[in-house]
Design a protein around this motif. Structure first.
Motif, PDB file in Angstrom:
ATOM      1  N   ALA A   1       0.845  -1.189   0.000  1.00 59.80           N
ATOM      2  CA  ALA A   1       0.000   0.000   0.000  1.00 59.80           C
ATOM      3  C   ALA A   1       0.882   1.241   0.000  1.00 59.80           C
ATOM      4  N   VAL A   2       0.464   2.248  -0.749  1.00 60.39           N
ATOM      5  CA  VAL A   2       1.251   3.480  -0.789  1.00 60.39           C
ATOM      6  C   VAL A   2       0.372   4.659  -0.406  1.00 60.39           C
ATOM      7  N   THR A   3       1.024   5.726  -0.006  1.00 68.16           N
ATOM      8  CA  THR A   3       0.297   6.929   0.375  1.00 68.16           C
ATOM      9  C   THR A   3       1.172   8.137   0.115  1.00 68.16           C
ATOM     10  N   THR A   4       0.547   9.296   0.037  1.00 71.29           N
ATOM     11  CA  THR A   4       1.331  10.525   0.028  1.00 71.29           C
ATOM     12  C   THR A   4       1.235  11.218   1.384  1.00 71.29           C
ATOM     13  N   ARG A   5       0.365  10.735   2.255  1.00 69.31           N
ATOM     14  CA  ARG A   5       0.170  11.341   3.573  1.00 69.31           C
ATOM     15  C   ARG A   5       1.275  10.898   4.526  1.00 69.31           C
ATOM     16  N   THR A   6       2.031  11.832   5.023  1.00 73.97           N
ATOM     17  CA  THR A   6       3.116  11.492   5.929  1.00 73.97           C
ATOM     18  C   THR A   6       2.602  10.690   7.121  1.00 73.97           C
ATOM     19  N   ARG A   7       1.470  11.122   7.691  1.00 75.02           N
ATOM     20  CA  ARG A   7       1.059  10.468   8.932  1.00 75.02           C
ATOM     21  C   ARG A   7       0.474   9.080   8.705  1.00 75.02           C
ATOM     22  N   GLU A   8       0.109   8.759   7.457  1.00 69.82           N
ATOM     23  CA  GLU A   8      -0.421   7.420   7.182  1.00 69.82           C
ATOM     24  C   GLU A   8       0.682   6.405   6.869  1.00 69.82           C
ATOM     25  N   ALA A   9       1.903   6.881   6.645  1.00 71.84           N
ATOM     26  CA  ALA A   9       2.967   5.993   6.186  1.00 71.84           C
ATOM     27  C   ALA A   9       3.663   5.310   7.356  1.00 71.84           C
ATOM     28  N   SER A  10       3.998   4.033   7.177  1.00 71.42           N
ATOM     29  CA  SER A  10       4.825   3.354   8.177  1.00 71.42           C
ATOM     30  C   SER A  10       6.289   3.366   7.756  1.00 71.42           C
ATOM     31  N   VAL A  11       6.533   3.373   6.448  1.00 69.90           N
ATOM     32  CA  VAL A  11       7.893   3.485   5.933  1.00 69.90           C
ATOM     33  C   VAL A  11       7.911   4.659   4.948  1.00 69.90           C
ATOM     34  N   ILE A  12       8.844   5.578   5.152  1.00 72.03           N
ATOM     35  CA  ILE A  12       8.979   6.723   4.251  1.00 72.03           C
ATOM     36  C   ILE A  12      10.382   6.680   3.654  1.00 72.03           C
ATOM     37  N   GLN A  13      10.456   6.535   2.341  1.00 71.22           N
ATOM     38  CA  GLN A  13      11.773   6.629   1.705  1.00 71.22           C
ATOM     39  C   GLN A  13      11.932   8.041   1.163  1.00 71.22           C
ATOM     40  N   THR A  14      13.089   8.634   1.434  1.00 68.98           N
ATOM     41  CA  THR A  14      13.254  10.037   1.066  1.00 68.98           C
ATOM     42  C   THR A  14      14.579  10.312   0.392  1.00 68.98           C
ATOM     43  N   ARG A  15      14.536  11.335  -0.435  1.00 69.45           N
ATOM     44  CA  ARG A  15      15.755  11.884  -1.013  1.00 69.45           C
ATOM     45  C   ARG A  15      15.729  13.383  -0.742  1.00 69.45           C
ATOM     46  N   HIS A  16      16.688  13.849   0.028  1.00 71.94           N
ATOM     47  CA  HIS A  16      16.947  15.279   0.253  1.00 71.94           C
ATOM     48  C   HIS A  16      16.004  16.020   1.201  1.00 71.94           C
ATOM     49  N   ARG A  17      15.027  15.395   1.806  1.00 71.70           N
ATOM     50  CA  ARG A  17      14.190  16.116   2.770  1.00 71.70           C
ATOM     51  C   ARG A  17      13.767  15.206   3.922  1.00 71.70           C
ATOM     52  N   ILE A  18      13.433  15.850   5.039  1.00 78.78           N
ATOM     53  CA  ILE A  18      12.726  15.187   6.127  1.00 78.78           C
ATOM     54  C   ILE A  18      11.355  15.857   6.177  1.00 78.78           C
ATOM     55  N   PRO A  19      10.276  15.072   6.227  1.00 81.44           N
ATOM     56  CA  PRO A  19       8.948  15.700   6.207  1.00 81.44           C
ATOM     57  C   PRO A  19       8.785  16.738   7.316  1.00 81.44           C
ATOM     58  N   GLU A  20       7.921  17.724   7.054  1.00 81.69           N
ATOM     59  CA  GLU A  20       7.681  18.770   8.056  1.00 81.69           C
ATOM     60  C   GLU A  20       6.880  18.221   9.239  1.00 81.69           C
ATOM     61  N   GLU A  21       5.941  17.335   8.925  1.00 82.97           N
ATOM     62  CA  GLU A  21       5.118  16.751   9.983  1.00 82.97           C
ATOM     63  C   GLU A  21       6.008  15.911  10.899  1.00 82.97           C
ATOM     64  N   PRO A  22       5.972  16.160  12.216  1.00 83.74           N
ATOM     65  CA  PRO A  22       6.839  15.378  13.106  1.00 83.74           C
ATOM     66  C   PRO A  22       6.580  13.879  12.958  1.00 83.74           C
ATOM     67  N   LEU A  23       7.654  13.111  12.896  1.00 77.15           N
ATOM     68  CA  LEU A  23       7.516  11.665  12.728  1.00 77.15           C
ATOM     69  C   LEU A  23       7.199  11.022  14.074  1.00 77.15           C
ATOM     70  N   THR A  24       6.659   9.804  14.005  1.00 79.01           N
ATOM     71  CA  THR A  24       6.227   9.123  15.231  1.00 79.01           C
ATOM     72  C   THR A  24       7.034   7.855  15.465  1.00 79.01           C
ATOM     73  N   VAL A  25       6.830   7.252  16.627  1.00 83.91           N
ATOM     74  CA  VAL A  25       7.566   6.028  16.992  1.00 83.91           C
ATOM     75  C   VAL A  25       7.230   4.864  16.069  1.00 83.91           C
ATOM     76  N   SER A  26       6.088   4.918  15.400  1.00 82.38           N
ATOM     77  CA  SER A  26       5.728   3.769  14.563  1.00 82.38           C
ATOM     78  C   SER A  26       6.153   3.963  13.112  1.00 82.38           C
ATOM     79  N   GLN A  27       7.060   4.908  12.862  1.00 83.03           N
ATOM     80  CA  GLN A  27       7.503   5.150  11.491  1.00 83.03           C
ATOM     81  C   GLN A  27       9.001   4.894  11.331  1.00 83.03           C
ATOM     82  N   VAL A  28       9.384   4.544  10.118  1.00 81.28           N
ATOM     83  CA  VAL A  28      10.798   4.390   9.766  1.00 81.28           C
ATOM     84  C   VAL A  28      11.071   5.321   8.590  1.00 81.28           C
ATOM     85  N   LEU A  29      12.124   6.112   8.712  1.00 76.41           N
ATOM     86  CA  LEU A  29      12.505   7.017   7.633  1.00 76.41           C
ATOM     87  C   LEU A  29      13.763   6.447   6.966  1.00 76.41           C
TER      88      LEU A  29
END
Lengths: 377, 229, 305
Positions: free
Chosen positions: C101-129
């Motif tokens: 499953a994919v999403t664009t919503r930061t808070r709905e994601a459990s795994v976020i793969q990123t290039r060059h940014r950290i999302p503005e929305e504070p990340l939570t304990v149940s997420q992996v960046l």
């Protein structure tokens, strides 16, 4: 879960559709077959197999076709496929001394047992474009000398008999014996300094052009090794796999390889008697340029073993090995076209700020100058 | 491009050489190796990222006794021909060896310091932490992960945990930890960045204490490894 | 298909869940665990050739492929945006090979793969960046040799880095590093945060989410566990500070976020909008309006992108 994504997805799909269209070209002409590529562009297929480290002519041909003839793209395609294949084990070292050679030349001896065998070479062709080849004219059948099937003696073995060349284990003795497992840089993390076996693996799959330039640089004095082509041979060798359950080795078939043994200088030392040294090149398929370049670079990289100063780029292991892989190199060079606007914004902001400070300083110093001039007047 | 679990299922190692292939060796693996290994790994990753937190390991496996199932789950998840494994004498039986050979194809070593993974019950059978490989200063990752079976992860004497992965302080009350555990941990911590890492397992529950976690007895409230800092 | 084409297609192996074979995943998983156990230490791993080019996220893709499961929801961003072409391509890859499953919503994601940014929305304990890293070695531009930099990390010898930063100050009056700004993790290893703008550095400190870094071409994996001290290198007389934008986002009026500069014409006309597209959309959905948030402004940005 459906996610609406703007723009990007459709743009990519359309770009790839256009790529497919351009690859196919004029639909009135037949599509190139893989057999045609394997048969008629065989050196391109060989290069793809060599630098992809996968001996599979038809898959390499497919990669060449899919890549529209872009060699590095084709190498990349075949490598990405190779990495998904299961591994059954390591073959026995191929015995190039037993090769059924289609070509074998030595620059160090005028004649030798088995003779000089030119084989299918571009050497001594006059590089004049041949209009005949624009069509599909008759091609004469080749004349082949009758061979007795006896393996050809290796030039380095002749020198070894006289004990005036180092053993094939190398001066440091760190080249693994045939029965020792050799490293595999596709399975183990790279670590410097490397062992020679891993280094040779890296060179064998390294970019032909990069190795050619490095080899050339050693000839021009950047890490000179006084090389002679002891021997180049090209032909079919048998690949055998030990099967522990059976207790003997099973033949998996034959592959075509090109081997180059460079005979290079070594003055000897107080302890070691004067003897020649070796540079080694072995490449899938027919690729003399690559095998020779590899042998030159292998020898240059062994500087430490012979107590030579490491001053030239070709002698610098970390430099050579870190930059010889064209799939890595092209990826990183080409990634510069990916968006970098976040980083650029950060730089832009800093440069604008520094520019503002610079101009403020200039203006301030101009004011001071004017003030002091006025005061002086 | 399709995805299937068959590719990996068919990769089950075939080194059946000296080991007699009893049913106990062949059976008792994960029923869905690809997905269960992923679930188990994520549990272990989260546990390592949050020392002291408890995780659940998937339970479809049945290693031969005396190897506890939780340790078996860790082995199936992380061990293979690239990881030399040390077994405590209590676990070193032909059945366990055969099971590991069939499912992981991992080489077994006799010296704890040569292992990448070590499996042991807490107690006299387990050497001190420093007997395992603690890596080198250049390559501190080349160190042993000790997987230790304990009685329970709750209900024991509470220990305070501090360090990366822990917001301020975490408490662990594992029962059946080795003698002198706090002092051993302090010794291990003093080697940082070298050191061995620890997974505690009771049944199918696990808890990680990576080398960074500072362990102190909760009752005294004083850190025993302050000298190491 | 011709007979030959069928032979070739039939002879090709089917791909495993999440593309990588199980032995490769185990190798990467072990590296990830050691990485977490030794925060910011670069664990060497035998990076595989991936079906996308080196330098385009192969390290991040290998890390994501090794951790992702059926229950995950994946978000992929590049430059903060979900719809940049490389993010689209990587997201499509995982949909194809892992059916995730994919999403664009930061808070709905459990795994976020990123290039060059950290999302503005504070990340939570149940997420992996998961970060895509081009050059993992923070000392590489000071010392190109791996043999040397490895020694420097072993001996905790980071003087050269401080000298370099101080030379910047002497020459430019500023530390001239604006992205990939080096940090000290848990008071031991100096680390390259990947080419994120230094604006994002403070988000790494005591972050509740696990942060994993994958460098495919350079064959390194490293990690920052949750709740770990991450300090940007600085000097008492030149403390670390992040970029401040003078104006808010032209679309959602957000302040204290990272902005992209969008060129509107060739006469110096430009606007600043959120680099984090999800954050901007959420704010606009919540009724926040920037000064150019009229319909034509939307049209302009769409076209500019």
């Amino acid at each position: 879960m459906y996610v609406a994504v703007k723009g990007g997805e459709a743009a990519i799909a359309n770009a790839h559709k256009l790529l497919g269209d351009r690859r196919r070209g004029n639909r009135d002409l037949p599509s190139i077959t893989l057999d045609q590529l394997v048969g008629q562009l065989s050196l391109a297929v060989d290069r793809v197999m060599a630098e992809a480290s996968l001996y599979a002519p038809h898959l390499a041909a497919l990669a060449v076709k899919q890549a529209r003839g872009d060699m590095i793209e084709a190498i990349f395609l075949l490598r990405a496929y190779r990495t998904t294949l299961p591994r059954f084990g390591a073959s026995r070292p191929v015995e190039t001394g037993e090769m059924v050679a289609e070509r074998r030349v030595s620059a160090t001896f005028k004649d030798l047992p088995g003779g000089q065998v030119l084989g299918p070479t571009f050497d001594y062709t006059h590089r004049l474009l041949d209009p005949e080849l624009a069509g599909d004219g008759e091609v004469e059948a080749a004349l082949l000398s009758e061979t007795d099937g006896e393996p050809l003696m290796r030039v380095t073995d002749i020198l070894a008999h006289e004990d005036i060349i180092e053993s094939s284990r190398g001066a440091g003795g760190d080249t693994p014996l045939p029965e020792e497992p050799s490293g595999d840089l596709t399975r183990e993390p790279l670590e410097f300094p490397m062992q020679r076996d891993q280094r040779l693996q890296a060179l064998a799959r390294g970019d032909e052009g990069f190795l050619l330039s490095l080899g050339y640089s050693t000839q021009r004095g950047y890490g000179r090794t006084h090389p002679f082509v002891g021997e180049i041979r090209m032909g079919e060798v048998e690949v055998e796999l030990d099967v522990p359950e059976l207790g003997f080795a099973v033949s998996l078939g034959t592959i075509k390889v090109t081997e180059c043994q460079m005979v290079t200088q070594f003055a000897g030392s107080a302890k070691a008697p004067p003897q020649f040294t070796r540079g080694y090149g072995l490449v899938f398929g027919q690729s003399e340029r690559k095998a020779m370049s590899m042998a030159l670079v292998d020898r240059a990289l062994r500087a430490d073993e012979f107590g030579e100063d490491r001053l030239a780029p070709a002698q610098d292991e970390e430099f050579v090995i870190s930059h010889s892989d064209n799939v890595q190199a092209t990826g990183f060079v080409e990634h510069l076209k990916l968006p970098h606007y976040v980083d650029f914004q950060a730089e832009l902001d800093l440069v604008r700020r520094m520019r503002g400070e610079f101009e403020a300083r200039e203006a301030a110093s101009l004011e001071t100058d004017n003030a002091s001039r006025e005061a002086a007047e | 491009m399709t995805h299937s679990a068959q590719a990996s299922a068919s990769q089950a190692p075939s080194s059946q050489s000296a080991v007699s292939m009893s049913a106990a060796c062949v059976e008792g693996g994960f029923s869905d190796p690809v997905m269960e290994a992923q679930v188990a790994f994520r549990a272990l990753m989260d546990a390592t990222a949050r020392p002291g937190s408890l995780c659940d390991l998937p339970g479809s496996l049945a290693p031969p006794a005396p190897l506890p199932e939780g340790l078996g789950a860790v082995a199936l998840t992380l061990c293979d021909p690239d990881t030399p494994v040390w077994l405590a004498p209590a676990y070193d039986t032909p059945e366990v060896r055969g099971w590991l050979a069939f499912h992981c194809a991992c080489p077994l070593v006799t010296e704890p310091a040569e292992s990448v993974f070590a499996f042991a019950p807490a107690g006299a059978d387990c050497p001190p932490l420093t007997a395992f490989n603690s890596g080198t200063q250049e390559y501190p990752d080349r160190s042993t992960t000790l997987v230790l079976a304990v009685e329970a992860l709750e209900g024991g004497a509470p220990l305070n945990l501090e360090g990366p992965g822990i917001r301020s302080r975490e408490t662990l009350a594992a029962a059946g930890l080795p003698e002198g555990f706090v002092a051993q941990r302090a010794e291990n911590r003093a080697l940082f960045p070298r050191g061995s890492d620890l997974l505690l397992v009771a049944g199918l529950r696990g808890c990680a204490l990576p080398r960074t976690t500072r362990v102190t007895a909760a009752s005294t409230g004083t850190s025993t490894d302050e000298g190491a800092e | 298909m011709t007979g030959q084409a069928q032979d070739i297609a039939g002879g090709m192996a089917a791909y495993n869940f999440a593309y990588l074979d199980e032995q490769t995943k185990r190798m990467i998983r072990r590296a990830i665990l050691k990485g977490i156990a030794i925060p910011a230490y670069q664990v060497p791993f035998a990076s595989r050739e991936m079906p996308m080019p080196y330098g385009w996220g192969t390290g991040g893709v290998q890390v994501t492929a090794s951790i992702i499961g059926r229950d995950d929801t994946l978000k992929v961003i590049d430059q903060g945006a979900d719809d940049t072409t490389n993010a689209v391509s990587i997201r499509a890859f995982f949909q194809k090979v892992a059916d995730v499953a994919v999403t664009t919503r930061t808070r709905e994601a459990s795994v976020i793969q990123t290039r060059h940014r950290i999302p503005e929305e504070p990340l939570t304990v149940s997420q992996v960046l998961v970060y895509q890293v081009p050059i993992p070695e923070p000392l590489r531009f000071l010392e190109p040799r791996e043999t040397e930099t490895r020694k420097m990390h072993a001996l905790e010898e980071y003087g050269l880095m401080h000298v370099k930063l101080y030379e910047d100050i002497a020459r430019h009056g500023h530390i001239a590093t604006t992205y990939a700004y080096p940090v000290l993790v848990d008071d031991r290893y100096v680390m390259d945060p990947s080419p994120t703008p230094k604006f994002d550095n403070p988000k790494m400190d005591m972050c509740p989410a696990l942060q994993l870094f994958g460098a495919g071409r350079e064959k390194r994996i490293y990690a920052i566990p949750p709740y770990t001290r991450v300090v940007s290198l600085d000097f008492e007389d030149h403390p670390f500070e992040v970029q401040r934008f003078e104006e808010p986002c032209a679309l959602c009026a957000a302040r204290d976020v990272y902005l992209d500069e969008v060129i509107l014409d060739d006469k110096g006309g430009r606007m600043f909008v959120c680099s984090d597209t999800d954050h901007c959309e959420e704010r606009r959905a919540a009724g926040n309006r920037g000064h150019l948030a009229a319909e034509e402004a939307y049209a302009t940005t769409e076209a500019a992108q």
